[in-house]
Write a protein that holds these residues in place. Structure first.
Motif, PDB file in Angstrom:
ATOM      1  N   GLN A   1       4.420   3.914  -4.719  1.00 56.33           N
ATOM      2  CA  GLN A   1       3.135   4.614  -4.701  1.00 56.33           C
ATOM      3  C   GLN A   1       2.604   4.700  -3.278  1.00 56.33           C
ATOM      4  N   ASN A   2       2.733   3.612  -2.521  1.00 54.71           N
ATOM      5  CA  ASN A   2       2.280   3.604  -1.125  1.00 54.71           C
ATOM      6  C   ASN A   2       3.095   4.563  -0.271  1.00 54.71           C
TER       7      ASN A   2
ATOM      8  N   GLN B   1       1.851   8.065  -0.822  1.00 56.40           N
ATOM      9  CA  GLN B   1       0.608   8.346  -0.106  1.00 56.40           C
ATOM     10  C   GLN B   1       0.871   8.684   1.357  1.00 56.40           C
TER      11      GLN B   1
ATOM     12  N   GLN C   1      -0.009  12.156   3.301  1.00 55.74           N
ATOM     13  CA  GLN C   1      -0.774  12.147   4.550  1.00 55.74           C
ATOM     14  C   GLN C   1      -0.034  12.909   5.642  1.00 55.74           C
TER      15      GLN C   1
ATOM     16  N   ARG D   1      -5.277  12.290  -0.710  1.00 59.33           N
ATOM     17  CA  ARG D   1      -4.704  11.267  -1.574  1.00 59.33           C
ATOM     18  C   ARG D   1      -4.631  11.742  -3.032  1.00 59.33           C
TER      19      ARG D   1
END
Length: 352
Positions: free
Chosen positions: A272-273, A276, A280, A286
């Motif tokens: 998930q990170n 993101q 970006q 987000r």
């Protein structure tokens, strides 16, 4: 233990592989010895927490571990504080009046109401069937249903994200492409194994999912658990496009078990990170990882895929879920329909 009819002490041997199993079996035996007396009393002397405890023991081996943990957390947070010390001789619907109220005094969400009701009803059904408890009817309050449109990436965002993913691609970026091209859930992608990829027929077989769950007995400790998919309908096969199959074949390594992380399943929070960071870098605000699944489904609908086929690809139990959640045509599609009307009107005018 003491025999109920004669009052004499009796012995009972319990055997199991581990101490915890012995303890569970012993508790079950003790519980059974008390059931007869409770049934004679019409179950009125049994407490809600006792019925709940026995019910949890009875379902532990039947339910998925993640489901069992979820039920137990709901019980500990919402049911035990208000009903745990209540005996069925004291039972009244008044005790249920504020069961679904949050700290702000408002009703909790429909989804949470449904979960609380599910656990409560199963405990009550257990008490009724095992102790002949008679309970007054109770109708659970419901908030008005709100069907919120799902969040999707628009065409410009999809183009920017795909350009970023194809630039210096690695297996992690490929995972995002797989999701937006097949509608896989995050946990399903993290658990995907190479043995579930059919390169000959261009199929993905979804047989597992991973999720992080709370360890029983701890409020903060969690473990990464790999298990069966969300439901029987989630265990499915998904056709791959030639492009996705070609990319997967390029990254295939014979000694790896899992597609994304080789030797072990991918940690969903870590992925998930990563997602993101990709957003970006692509200049996109987000979004939740599930947006990829929503985007895939919306693209399918907008490109004429029938709802039945899409429902099976997504692993839904009912086409109504697909219709209510995903059939929200974009502004571009609606504009296209309006322009098609203009063409028809133009033809009519030409005929005149």
């Amino acid at each position: 233990m003491r025999e109920l009819e004669t009052g004499k002490n009796i012995q009972h041997s319990v055997y199991a592989k581990t101490y915890s199993e012995v303890r569970e079996k012993l508790r079950a035996v003790k519980s059974d010895s008390k059931k007869i007396q409770r049934q004679k009393d019409g179950g009125l002397n049994i407490y809600f927490c006792q019925a709940a405890e026995e019910w949890f023991i009875s379902i532990r081996r039947e339910k998925k571990h993640a489901t069992y943990i979820k039920y137990h957390m709901i019980y500990e947070k919402y049911l035990y504080p208000k009903l745990g010390s209540l005996s069925f001789s004291e039972w009244s619907n008044e005790y249920l009046a504020d069961l679904f109220q949050g700290k702000d005094g408002n009703l909790v969400s429909n989804s949470l109401q449904k979960s609380i009701s599910c656990v409560l009803n199963q405990i009550l059904s257990y008490a009724v069937s095992h102790y002949a408890v008679k309970l007054p009817p109770y109708s659970f309050p419901k908030r008005a249903s709100e069907i919120k449109p799902v969040e999707v990436l628009n065409q410009s965002e999809q183009a920017r994200l795909l350009r970023h993913l194809y630039h210096d691609m690695d297996i992690y970026k490929l995972g995002i492409i797989i999701c937006i091209s097949t509608g896989l859930r995050l946990g399903e992608l993290c658990a995907l194994k190479w043995k579930d990829v059919d390169f000959e027929d261009h199929l993905l077989y979804i047989n597992a999912t991973v999720q992080r769950i709370v360890v029983e007995g701890y409020e903060t400790k969690t473990i990464l658990l790999e298990g069966a998919p969300k439901s029987n309908f989630s265990r499915r096969e998904i056709p791959m496009s030639d492009e996705v199959a070609k990319l997967l074949l390029f990254y295939h390594r014979g000694d790896d078990e899992y597609v994304i992380q080789g030797k072990k399943p991918m940690e969903p929070r870590t992925y998930q990170n990563k997602f993101q960071k990709y957003l970006q870098s692509a200049g996109i605000k987000r979004k939740n990882f599930h947006t990829l699944r929503h985007t895939f489904a919306t693209n399918c609908i907008n490109n004429g895929v029938d709802v039945k086929s899409l429902s099976e690809i997504l692993g839904h139990s009912d086409v109504k879920i697909t219709l209510n959640r995903y059939v929200h045509p974009t502004a571009e599609v609606k504009r296209g329909h309006m322009n098609s009307l203009s063409v028809i009107y133009g033809q009519l005018m030409g005929q005149k």
